[in-house]
Design a protein around this motif. Structure first.
Motif, PDB file in Angstrom:
ATOM      1  N   CYS A 127       0.373  -2.214  -1.504  1.00  0.00           N
ATOM      2  CA  CYS A 127      -1.028  -2.357  -1.110  1.00  0.00           C
ATOM      3  C   CYS A 127      -1.232  -2.132   0.375  1.00  0.00           C
ATOM      4  N   GLY A 128      -0.150  -2.043   1.117  1.00  0.00           N
ATOM      5  CA  GLY A 128      -0.283  -1.896   2.546  1.00  0.00           C
ATOM      6  C   GLY A 128      -0.656  -3.195   3.238  1.00  0.00           C
ATOM      7  N   LYS A 129      -0.496  -4.301   2.522  1.00  0.00           N
ATOM      8  CA  LYS A 129      -0.825  -5.595   3.128  1.00  0.00           C
ATOM      9  C   LYS A 129       0.140  -5.931   4.257  1.00  0.00           C
ATOM     10  N   ILE A 130       1.354  -5.425   4.117  1.00  0.00           N
ATOM     11  CA  ILE A 130       2.352  -5.642   5.164  1.00  0.00           C
ATOM     12  C   ILE A 130       2.500  -4.334   5.911  1.00  0.00           C
ATOM     13  N   GLU A 131       2.110  -4.309   7.161  1.00  0.00           N
ATOM     14  CA  GLU A 131       2.044  -3.027   7.845  1.00  0.00           C
ATOM     15  C   GLU A 131       3.404  -2.531   8.335  1.00  0.00           C
ATOM     16  N   PRO A 132       3.589  -1.206   8.370  1.00  0.00           N
ATOM     17  CA  PRO A 132       4.844  -0.603   8.828  1.00  0.00           C
ATOM     18  C   PRO A 132       5.252  -1.103  10.203  1.00  0.00           C
ATOM     19  N   GLY A 133       6.542  -1.292  10.376  1.00  0.00           N
ATOM     20  CA  GLY A 133       7.063  -1.758  11.645  1.00  0.00           C
ATOM     21  C   GLY A 133       7.267  -3.261  11.693  1.00  0.00           C
ATOM     22  N   LEU A 134       6.599  -3.951  10.795  1.00  0.00           N
ATOM     23  CA  LEU A 134       6.707  -5.417  10.789  1.00  0.00           C
ATOM     24  C   LEU A 134       8.097  -5.849  10.354  1.00  0.00           C
ATOM     25  N   PRO A 135       8.776  -6.683  11.170  1.00  0.00           N
ATOM     26  CA  PRO A 135      10.093  -7.163  10.758  1.00  0.00           C
ATOM     27  C   PRO A 135       9.963  -8.278   9.720  1.00  0.00           C
ATOM     28  N   LEU A 136      10.733  -8.177   8.673  1.00  0.00           N
ATOM     29  CA  LEU A 136      10.719  -9.188   7.610  1.00  0.00           C
ATOM     30  C   LEU A 136      12.007  -9.997   7.689  1.00  0.00           C
ATOM     31  N   THR A 137      11.870 -11.294   7.784  1.00  0.00           N
ATOM     32  CA  THR A 137      13.056 -12.137   7.823  1.00  0.00           C
ATOM     33  C   THR A 137      13.129 -12.989   6.566  1.00  0.00           C
ATOM     34  N   ILE A 138      14.355 -13.270   6.177  1.00  0.00           N
ATOM     35  CA  ILE A 138      14.570 -14.051   4.958  1.00  0.00           C
ATOM     36  C   ILE A 138      13.930 -15.420   5.090  1.00  0.00           C
ATOM     37  N   ARG A 139      14.272 -16.106   6.168  1.00  0.00           N
ATOM     38  CA  ARG A 139      13.758 -17.470   6.333  1.00  0.00           C
ATOM     39  C   ARG A 139      12.238 -17.486   6.506  1.00  0.00           C
ATOM     40  N   GLY A 140      11.734 -16.501   7.236  1.00  0.00           N
ATOM     41  CA  GLY A 140      10.290 -16.448   7.444  1.00  0.00           C
ATOM     42  C   GLY A 140       9.540 -16.282   6.145  1.00  0.00           C
ATOM     43  N   ARG A 158      18.275  -5.936  10.991  1.00  0.00           N
ATOM     44  CA  ARG A 158      16.877  -6.331  10.893  1.00  0.00           C
ATOM     45  C   ARG A 158      16.217  -5.537   9.770  1.00  0.00           C
ATOM     46  N   VAL A 159      15.380  -6.187   9.011  1.00  0.00           N
ATOM     47  CA  VAL A 159      14.677  -5.515   7.921  1.00  0.00           C
ATOM     48  C   VAL A 159      13.232  -5.275   8.323  1.00  0.00           C
ATOM     49  N   ILE A 160      12.796  -4.027   8.286  1.00  0.00           N
ATOM     50  CA  ILE A 160      11.421  -3.711   8.636  1.00  0.00           C
ATOM     51  C   ILE A 160      10.778  -2.816   7.571  1.00  0.00           C
ATOM     52  N   VAL A 161       9.455  -2.801   7.562  1.00  0.00           N
ATOM     53  CA  VAL A 161       8.738  -1.842   6.744  1.00  0.00           C
ATOM     54  C   VAL A 161       8.789  -0.513   7.478  1.00  0.00           C
ATOM     55  N   PRO A 162       9.332   0.532   6.827  1.00  0.00           N
ATOM     56  CA  PRO A 162       9.547   1.788   7.560  1.00  0.00           C
ATOM     57  C   PRO A 162       8.256   2.468   7.996  1.00  0.00           C
ATOM     58  N   GLN A 163       8.336   3.140   9.130  1.00  0.00           N
ATOM     59  CA  GLN A 163       7.231   3.956   9.609  1.00  0.00           C
ATOM     60  C   GLN A 163       7.200   5.258   8.829  1.00  0.00           C
TER      61      GLN A 163
END
Lengths: 242, 242
Positions: free
Chosen positions: A36-49, A81-86
């Motif tokens: 859905c694009g709710k999480i924008e590209p470039g945003l780092p995703l962390t397990i704990r977060g 680091r895990v991110i949403v790819p550009q």
DNA sequence: GCGAAAATTATGTGATCACAAAAAATGTTA
DNA sequence: TAACATTTTTTGTGATCACATAATTTTCGC
């Protein structure tokens, strides 16, 4: 300008049914939000977060993230680091080419297995797409459109390519969703009727052409959106919220 | 007739380097063994069983198995049992079709990026394949052959399809390895020369045709192996060791 | 004030335990 | 002996902790 954090995002929630394992729930939730694009590209995703945001333990998030990484929905950098790819122009073109390649093949091989029931179901799904277009509900336009394609291809009981196609969707999704959301209602054309007609006539070649046209049409729409080049990687200055 | 257990299998071991995370080591080890056909179809894989066999804790095995499942290398049944999937005739045909579809595309899009260095490297890999054929080392024939194809496609810096292709290889691998092992040395033909010549001439169309021919040739060889139909699911009576 | 070094925090990975569900083994009965 | 019920074992999932490393913040010297 401050870097966005995960906490700043309002995630689309899914209800968790009893039988559904936690890791699958997290997986589907993240998957849907990415598409859905709710999480924008470039945003780092962390397990704990994410675990905290979803109120689950880190373990199921860990598994969901690994699976998404495996499918290309998220990118694991060298520093783990895990991110949403550009999105890049080249990636976009290649992903579009793969969609046409894989989906026209999938449609062709599914064609002989199509029954009346399948056609009825596809028509029902198509009606829901029209409704979503009418309501300008861009998230559902994407999701139900995928349901249409998946249903069609899955008519073939020996279908192998659906997981591959879904991987391409996942990589294309977050980006194209941004574009669809910007499209005027009148610019979205429902090309599925042609596919359904081809199915009724049991015309495999026409089906293949219809699916190809549907995909090309969607891509052309995305390309036509004002300011889309600004969303590709490297053009951060034209992105909103920067 | 007794059901085979994991402990009965002698796994091909890989040395674990310092920087390699345990889960990646397990993943690569299992992946290689699956591709080599060391782990036969139908065999149930358990987390604890593998952990004990590899002398690691269950956690990295868990992650490796999940990743392999995501790539289609192993199958997760409804009762959450993980097994090496059986091959069926329809699956085999579909996987072959996908190989041709994806790989001829990948070759075509990689073609413009090929440099002299690439060609030299491919020739070096090809020499190693010839050596493996000479030594009738069926495991290395498969592995190095894949290295050749991967190297070629990866010349395109924007290549997306390699992970998809690798997924198809993984699903095809365990089965075709059985066939290759049965092939007489004289029946294995090295078709890579044609691809390399096409690259030298910078002839994209010829390259595409060469790759297609290479894949079709391999498939035909597999089909030609005596008794291969017996390895498909449902024909257990003709399988050895049963 | 500013840059480098050091301390602190955040994060992914791996280990171990608890638990529920599924398989396998055992016992029981006809 | 075969079929069913019960018990035992095995197995995957989720939770929590320990640890090493990467990122961030703070401190210190100039």
């Amino acid at each position: 300008m401050k870097a966005k954090k995960l906490a700043d995002f309002e995630l689309l929630m899914l209800e968790k049914s009893e039988s559904l394992k936690t890791n699958q729930w997290v997986y589907r939730l993240l998957r849907t939000n990415l598409l859905c694009g709710k999480i924008e590209p470039g945003l780092p995703l962390t397990i704990r977060g994410l675990a905290e945001a979803l109120d689950v333990s880190p373990m199921p998030v860990r598994e969901a993230l690994h699976r998404l990484a495996c499918e290309g929905a998220v990118e694991v950098k060298n520093n783990r680091r895990v991110i949403v790819p550009q999105m890049t122009v080249e990636k976009f073109n290649e992903l579009c080419a793969l969609r046409i390649l894989l989906e026209s093949h999938a449609a062709e091989t599914a064609s002989p297995y199509i029954t009346e029931q399948h056609i009825t179901k596809l028509q029902e799904i198509d009606a829901r797409i029209d409704l979503a277009i009418e309501q300008e509900d861009s998230v559902n336009i994407s999701l139900i459109n995928q349901e249409f394609h998946r249903s069609l291809y899955s008519a073939n009981p020996f279908q192998i390519s659906v997981p591959l196609i879904e991987s391409v969707w996942l990589q294309l999704g977050p980006f194209s969703q941004i574009a669809i959301a910007k499209l005027e209602k009148t610019y979205i054309v429902d090309r599925h009727i042609e596919a359904i007609n081809a199915l009724k006539q049991r015309n495999t070649f026409a089906l293949r052409r219809a699916i190809e046209a549907d995909i090309r049409d969607g891509i052309a729409s995305i390309r036509s959106v004002e300011g889309i080049p600004g969303y590709f990687e490297g053009n951060t200055q034209t992105q909103p919220g920067g």
